[in-house]
Scaffold this motif. Structure first.
Motif, PDB file in Angstrom:
ATOM      1  N   MET A   1       0.834  -1.212   0.000  1.00 58.63           N
ATOM      2  CA  MET A   1       0.000   0.000   0.000  1.00 58.63           C
ATOM      3  C   MET A   1       0.862   1.252   0.000  1.00 58.63           C
ATOM      4  SD  MET A   1      -3.308  -0.627   2.427  1.00 58.63           S
ATOM      5  CE  MET A   1      -3.796   1.059   2.273  1.00 58.63           C
ATOM      6  N   LEU A   2       1.913   1.268   0.792  1.00 58.06           N
ATOM      7  CA  LEU A   2       2.798   2.430   0.865  1.00 58.06           C
ATOM      8  C   LEU A   2       3.514   2.649  -0.467  1.00 58.06           C
ATOM      9  CD1 LEU A   2       4.014   4.725   2.496  1.00 58.06           C
ATOM     10  CD2 LEU A   2       5.740   3.117   3.330  1.00 58.06           C
ATOM     11  N   ALA A   3       3.998   1.570  -1.057  1.00 55.79           N
ATOM     12  CA  ALA A   3       4.673   1.690  -2.356  1.00 55.79           C
ATOM     13  C   ALA A   3       3.709   2.218  -3.414  1.00 55.79           C
ATOM     14  CB  ALA A   3       5.245   0.338  -2.784  1.00 55.79           C
ATOM     15  N   MET A   4       2.473   1.726  -3.391  1.00 53.74           N
ATOM     16  CA  MET A   4       1.487   2.196  -4.353  1.00 53.74           C
ATOM     17  C   MET A   4       1.191   3.680  -4.131  1.00 53.74           C
ATOM     18  SD  MET A   4      -2.535   1.853  -4.919  1.00 53.74           S
ATOM     19  CE  MET A   4      -2.648   2.315  -3.276  1.00 53.74           C
ATOM     20  N   TYR A   5       1.023   4.065  -2.876  1.00 57.22           N
ATOM     21  CA  TYR A   5       0.730   5.460  -2.546  1.00 57.22           C
ATOM     22  C   TYR A   5       1.869   6.367  -3.016  1.00 57.22           C
ATOM     23  CZ  TYR A   5      -0.108   9.675   0.181  1.00 57.22           C
ATOM     24  OH  TYR A   5      -0.313  10.974   0.559  1.00 57.22           O
ATOM     25  N   LYS A   6       3.100   5.962  -2.750  1.00 57.90           N
ATOM     26  CA  LYS A   6       4.252   6.775  -3.149  1.00 57.90           C
ATOM     27  C   LYS A   6       4.373   6.905  -4.660  1.00 57.90           C
ATOM     28  CE  LYS A   6       7.177   6.110   0.912  1.00 57.90           C
ATOM     29  NZ  LYS A   6       8.445   5.561   1.414  1.00 57.90           N
ATOM     30  N   SER A   7       3.849   5.934  -5.394  1.00 52.86           N
ATOM     31  CA  SER A   7       3.953   5.977  -6.851  1.00 52.86           C
ATOM     32  C   SER A   7       2.907   6.889  -7.491  1.00 52.86           C
ATOM     33  CB  SER A   7       3.819   4.572  -7.439  1.00 52.86           C
ATOM     34  OG  SER A   7       2.477   4.120  -7.355  1.00 52.86           O
ATOM     35  N   LEU A   8       1.929   7.344  -6.712  1.00 49.23           N
ATOM     36  CA  LEU A   8       0.856   8.189  -7.250  1.00 49.23           C
ATOM     37  C   LEU A   8       1.326   9.627  -7.415  1.00 49.23           C
ATOM     38  CD1 LEU A   8      -2.079   6.912  -4.997  1.00 49.23           C
ATOM     39  CD2 LEU A   8      -1.672   6.318  -7.396  1.00 49.23           C
ATOM     40  N   ASN A   9       0.702  10.305  -8.363  1.00 41.21           N
ATOM     41  CA  ASN A   9       0.954  11.746  -8.479  1.00 41.21           C
ATOM     42  C   ASN A   9       0.132  12.459  -7.411  1.00 41.21           C
ATOM     43  OD1 ASN A   9      -1.688  11.913  -9.411  1.00 41.21           O
ATOM     44  ND2 ASN A   9      -1.100  12.019 -11.559  1.00 41.21           N
ATOM     45  N   ASP A  10       0.249  13.765  -7.313  1.00 41.87           N
ATOM     46  CA  ASP A  10      -0.440  14.520  -6.256  1.00 41.87           C
ATOM     47  C   ASP A  10      -1.952  14.325  -6.297  1.00 41.87           C
ATOM     48  OD1 ASP A  10       1.928  15.436  -5.224  1.00 41.87           O
ATOM     49  OD2 ASP A  10       1.848  17.381  -6.256  1.00 41.87           O
ATOM     50  N   GLU A  11      -2.518  14.319  -7.489  1.00 40.33           N
ATOM     51  CA  GLU A  11      -3.968  14.135  -7.622  1.00 40.33           C
ATOM     52  C   GLU A  11      -4.364  12.724  -7.167  1.00 40.33           C
ATOM     53  OE1 GLU A  11      -7.265  13.934 -11.161  1.00 40.33           O
ATOM     54  OE2 GLU A  11      -5.622  15.373 -11.378  1.00 40.33           O
ATOM     55  N   GLY A  12      -3.561  11.732  -7.544  1.00 42.96           N
ATOM     56  CA  GLY A  12      -3.824  10.358  -7.132  1.00 42.96           C
ATOM     57  C   GLY A  12      -3.718  10.183  -5.632  1.00 42.96           C
ATOM     58  N   LYS A  13      -2.745  10.873  -5.022  1.00 40.40           N
ATOM     59  CA  LYS A  13      -2.596  10.800  -3.565  1.00 40.40           C
ATOM     60  C   LYS A  13      -3.805  11.393  -2.860  1.00 40.40           C
ATOM     61  CE  LYS A  13       2.419  10.617  -3.372  1.00 40.40           C
ATOM     62  NZ  LYS A  13       3.659  11.271  -3.006  1.00 40.40           N
ATOM     63  N   LYS A  14      -4.326  12.500  -3.385  1.00 41.08           N
ATOM     64  CA  LYS A  14      -5.522  13.105  -2.784  1.00 41.08           C
ATOM     65  C   LYS A  14      -6.709  12.153  -2.892  1.00 41.08           C
ATOM     66  CE  LYS A  14      -4.364  17.964  -3.380  1.00 41.08           C
ATOM     67  NZ  LYS A  14      -4.706  19.216  -4.043  1.00 41.08           N
ATOM     68  N   GLU A  15      -6.845  11.503  -4.046  1.00 36.64           N
ATOM     69  CA  GLU A  15      -7.953  10.557  -4.245  1.00 36.64           C
ATOM     70  C   GLU A  15      -7.797   9.346  -3.312  1.00 36.64           C
ATOM     71  OE1 GLU A  15      -9.985   8.031  -7.890  1.00 36.64           O
ATOM     72  OE2 GLU A  15      -8.581   9.662  -8.341  1.00 36.64           O
ATOM     73  N   PHE A  16      -6.579   8.843  -3.176  1.00 39.55           N
ATOM     74  CA  PHE A  16      -6.311   7.719  -2.276  1.00 39.55           C
ATOM     75  C   PHE A  16      -6.653   8.106  -0.837  1.00 39.55           C
ATOM     76  CE2 PHE A  16      -3.702   5.451   0.742  1.00 39.55           C
ATOM     77  CZ  PHE A  16      -3.832   4.125   0.338  1.00 39.55           C
ATOM     78  N   GLU A  17      -6.201   9.283  -0.415  1.00 43.35           N
ATOM     79  CA  GLU A  17      -6.460   9.733   0.953  1.00 43.35           C
ATOM     80  C   GLU A  17      -7.949   9.859   1.221  1.00 43.35           C
ATOM     81  OE1 GLU A  17      -4.135  13.294   1.198  1.00 43.35           O
ATOM     82  OE2 GLU A  17      -2.238  12.189   1.163  1.00 43.35           O
TER      83      GLU A  17
ATOM     84  N   ALA B   1     -12.552   7.601   3.843  1.00 44.54           N
ATOM     85  CA  ALA B   1     -13.959   7.204   3.770  1.00 44.54           C
ATOM     86  C   ALA B   1     -14.170   5.762   4.214  1.00 44.54           C
ATOM     87  CB  ALA B   1     -14.473   7.387   2.339  1.00 44.54           C
ATOM     88  N   SER B   2     -13.174   4.913   4.023  1.00 39.74           N
ATOM     89  CA  SER B   2     -13.325   3.499   4.383  1.00 39.74           C
ATOM     90  C   SER B   2     -12.906   3.201   5.820  1.00 39.74           C
ATOM     91  CB  SER B   2     -12.510   2.627   3.424  1.00 39.74           C
ATOM     92  OG  SER B   2     -11.126   2.848   3.619  1.00 39.74           O
ATOM     93  N   PHE B   3     -12.238   4.131   6.460  1.00 40.35           N
ATOM     94  CA  PHE B   3     -11.700   3.860   7.790  1.00 40.35           C
ATOM     95  C   PHE B   3     -12.799   3.568   8.816  1.00 40.35           C
ATOM     96  CE2 PHE B   3      -9.994   4.984  11.961  1.00 40.35           C
ATOM     97  CZ  PHE B   3      -8.873   4.190  11.986  1.00 40.35           C
ATOM     98  N   TYR B   4     -13.760   4.442   8.966  1.00 39.56           N
ATOM     99  CA  TYR B   4     -14.794   4.240   9.982  1.00 39.56           C
ATOM    100  C   TYR B   4     -15.717   3.068   9.676  1.00 39.56           C
ATOM    101  CZ  TYR B   4     -13.139   8.249  12.529  1.00 39.56           C
ATOM    102  OH  TYR B   4     -12.351   9.098  13.249  1.00 39.56           O
ATOM    103  N   PRO B   5     -16.115   2.852   8.412  1.00 36.36           N
ATOM    104  CA  PRO B   5     -16.923   1.653   8.146  1.00 36.36           C
ATOM    105  C   PRO B   5     -16.187   0.349   8.469  1.00 36.36           C
ATOM    106  CG  PRO B   5     -17.167   3.199   6.344  1.00 36.36           C
ATOM    107  CD  PRO B   5     -16.071   3.728   7.243  1.00 36.36           C
ATOM    108  N   SER B   6     -14.866   0.355   8.385  1.00 35.01           N
ATOM    109  CA  SER B   6     -14.110  -0.869   8.675  1.00 35.01           C
ATOM    110  C   SER B   6     -13.848  -1.052  10.169  1.00 35.01           C
ATOM    111  CB  SER B   6     -12.787  -0.873   7.908  1.00 35.01           C
ATOM    112  OG  SER B   6     -11.934   0.133   8.397  1.00 35.01           O
ATOM    113  N   MET B   7     -14.220  -0.087  10.967  1.00 36.86           N
ATOM    114  CA  MET B   7     -13.972  -0.174  12.409  1.00 36.86           C
ATOM    115  C   MET B   7     -14.649  -1.391  13.035  1.00 36.86           C
ATOM    116  SD  MET B   7     -11.916   2.202  13.456  1.00 36.86           S
ATOM    117  CE  MET B   7     -12.220   2.483  15.178  1.00 36.86           C
ATOM    118  N   ASP B   8     -15.841  -1.768  12.564  1.00 39.24           N
ATOM    119  CA  ASP B   8     -16.518  -2.944  13.116  1.00 39.24           C
ATOM    120  C   ASP B   8     -15.694  -4.207  12.898  1.00 39.24           C
ATOM    121  OD1 ASP B   8     -18.665  -1.481  14.039  1.00 39.24           O
ATOM    122  OD2 ASP B   8     -19.896  -1.858  12.261  1.00 39.24           O
ATOM    123  N   VAL B   9     -15.118  -4.332  11.703  1.00 39.73           N
ATOM    124  CA  VAL B   9     -14.296  -5.500  11.398  1.00 39.73           C
ATOM    125  C   VAL B   9     -13.037  -5.487  12.257  1.00 39.73           C
ATOM    126  CG1 VAL B   9     -12.952  -6.644   9.596  1.00 39.73           C
ATOM    127  CG2 VAL B   9     -15.180  -5.653   9.047  1.00 39.73           C
TER     128      VAL B   9
END
Length: 77
Positions: free
Chosen positions: A23-39, A44-52
């Motif tokens: 995941m870190l390698a993929m994130y680092k390979s993104l351009n600035d726009e891609g990093k914003k979209e990833f973030e 958005a997925s962090f809180y829904p995954s809290m139950d799991v």
């Protein structure tokens, strides 16, 4: 039991480390726009995954995750 616990932890840690490094390698390979979209997607997925995640931590605290790994045949006694 301690040997089983060590095997479970080693297996889990290896998988988790590979996943996080990927995941870190993929994130680092993104351009600035891609990093914003990833973030945005990650946030958005962090809180829904809290139950799991909570269920995983609950299983670890009770020791049930060891039984499940053994039941699945991942760890041999």
């Amino acid at each position: 039991m301690q040997r089983v616990m060590c095997k479970v932890v080693q297996c889990f840690n290896k998988c988790l480390l590979r996943y996080l490094q990927g995941m870190l390698a993929m994130y680092k390979s993104l351009n600035d726009e891609g990093k914003k979209e990833f973030e945005a997607a990650y946030s958005a997925s962090f809180y829904p995954s809290m139950d799991v995640l909570y269920k995983c931590y609950e299983d670890v605290a009770s020791g049930n995750e060891i039984a499940v790994w053994c039941w699945l045949g991942v760890v041999s006694l």
